[in-house]
Write a protein that holds these residues in place. Structure first.
Motif, PDB file in Angstrom:
ATOM      1  N   HIS A   1      48.812  93.924 -43.527  1.00  0.00           N
ATOM      2  CA  HIS A   1      47.902  93.227 -44.097  1.00  0.00           C
ATOM      3  C   HIS A   1      47.916  93.264 -45.691  1.00  0.00           C
ATOM      4  O   HIS A   1      48.528  94.357 -46.068  1.00  0.00           O
ATOM      5  CB  HIS A   1      46.394  93.367 -43.524  1.00  0.00           C
ATOM      6  CG  HIS A   1      46.407  93.014 -42.291  1.00  0.00           C
ATOM      7  ND1 HIS A   1      46.120  91.678 -41.881  1.00  0.00           N
ATOM      8  CD2 HIS A   1      46.627  93.399 -40.842  1.00  0.00           C
ATOM      9  CE1 HIS A   1      45.902  91.587 -40.565  1.00  0.00           C
ATOM     10  NE2 HIS A   1      46.249  92.575 -40.022  1.00  0.00           N
TER      11      HIS A   1
ATOM     12  N   TYR B   1      47.459  87.697 -37.267  1.00  0.00           N
ATOM     13  CA  TYR B   1      48.759  87.615 -38.074  1.00  0.00           C
ATOM     14  C   TYR B   1      48.291  86.937 -39.229  1.00  0.00           C
ATOM     15  O   TYR B   1      49.136  86.747 -40.160  1.00  0.00           O
ATOM     16  CB  TYR B   1      49.898  87.044 -37.303  1.00  0.00           C
ATOM     17  CG  TYR B   1      50.385  87.763 -36.187  1.00  0.00           C
ATOM     18  CD1 TYR B   1      51.085  89.142 -36.651  1.00  0.00           C
ATOM     19  CD2 TYR B   1      50.318  87.712 -35.090  1.00  0.00           C
ATOM     20  CE1 TYR B   1      51.583  89.666 -35.597  1.00  0.00           C
ATOM     21  CE2 TYR B   1      50.711  88.244 -33.929  1.00  0.00           C
ATOM     22  CZ  TYR B   1      51.274  89.467 -34.068  1.00  0.00           C
ATOM     23  OH  TYR B   1      51.850  90.369 -33.327  1.00  0.00           O
TER      24      TYR B   1
ATOM     25  N   THR C   1      48.892  88.453 -42.779  1.00  0.00           N
ATOM     26  CA  THR C   1      50.165  89.258 -42.774  1.00  0.00           C
ATOM     27  C   THR C   1      51.078  88.757 -43.871  1.00  0.00           C
ATOM     28  O   THR C   1      50.991  87.735 -44.179  1.00  0.00           O
ATOM     29  CB  THR C   1      50.702  89.704 -41.648  1.00  0.00           C
ATOM     30  OG1 THR C   1      51.249  88.398 -41.041  1.00  0.00           O
ATOM     31  CG2 THR C   1      49.508  90.173 -40.556  1.00  0.00           C
TER      32      THR C   1
END
Length: 189
Positions: free
Chosen positions: A145, A14, A17
């Motif tokens: 992303h 993550y 992101t």
């Protein structure tokens, strides 16, 4: 002392992101200064790090939707909720912009909803960091992303974000700070 709370999701998958923009900018700010904070206090749902004079960071170790747990544990340890400054992504602001608020609703943001619910108040300062314009489905967008062109816009956020933190570190009156950092020119580098 102001406590930054960069909302986001834990784990390397993550890290880059859209939902983790607050964490990303804080990490870049630390790297630019050669700072590698050492944990000062660990809570079951987060870790407190000293940063500079006037600033520390509470980094939740939970997923975004449970961010309030770390804030509640920090409050129980003596960190006053009115001294928190949340850093989070906002789908309704264009990428490359920011907006500082002293209170208000969660605007449908689950991380904010968790913090407000756990602390039983919406009177918590926050820096909204634009990730828009967003695409549907929203969950895929915020967990997606960054593209190459988005990275260029993020690079342009480093200077205004650093100026924001410098102003915050010395701020006594957050209303004055809001007037300084909310004009569009502030975010244009």
């Amino acid at each position: 002392m102001w406590t930054l709370v960069p909302l986001g999701n834990p784990g390397p998958e993550y890290q880059d992101t859209r939902h983790n923009l607050g964490r990303l900018l804080l990490q870049r700010w630390l790297a630019d200064r050669g700072l590698a904070p050492i944990p000062a206090k660990r809570f079951p749902s987060g870790t407190l790090y000293p940063l500079t004079d006037g600033l520390q960071a509470l980094v939740p170790s939970t997923y975004m939707n449970l961010s309030g747990e770390a804030c509640l544990q920090a409050a129980a340890a003596g960190i006053y909720p009115r001294r928190l400054v949340l850093l989070y992504d906002d789908k309704d602001l264009p990428l490359g912009t920011g907006r500082f608020r002293l209170d208000g609703s969660d605007g449908g943001h689950n991380g904010l909803r968790s913090v407000f619910g756990c602390l039983d108040t919406t009177e918590i300062a926050r820096l909204r960091l634009g990730i828009g314009p967003f695409e549907r489905p929203l969950v895929d967008w915020v967990l997606g992303h960054w593209t190459d062109s988005e990275w260029e816009r993020i690079d342009g956020l480093d200077k205004p974000f650093a100026r924001f933190l410098d102003l915050l570190a010395g701020a006594g009156d957050l209303g004055t700070l809001a007037n300084q950092v909310n004009p569009a020119e502030f975010w244009s580098g």
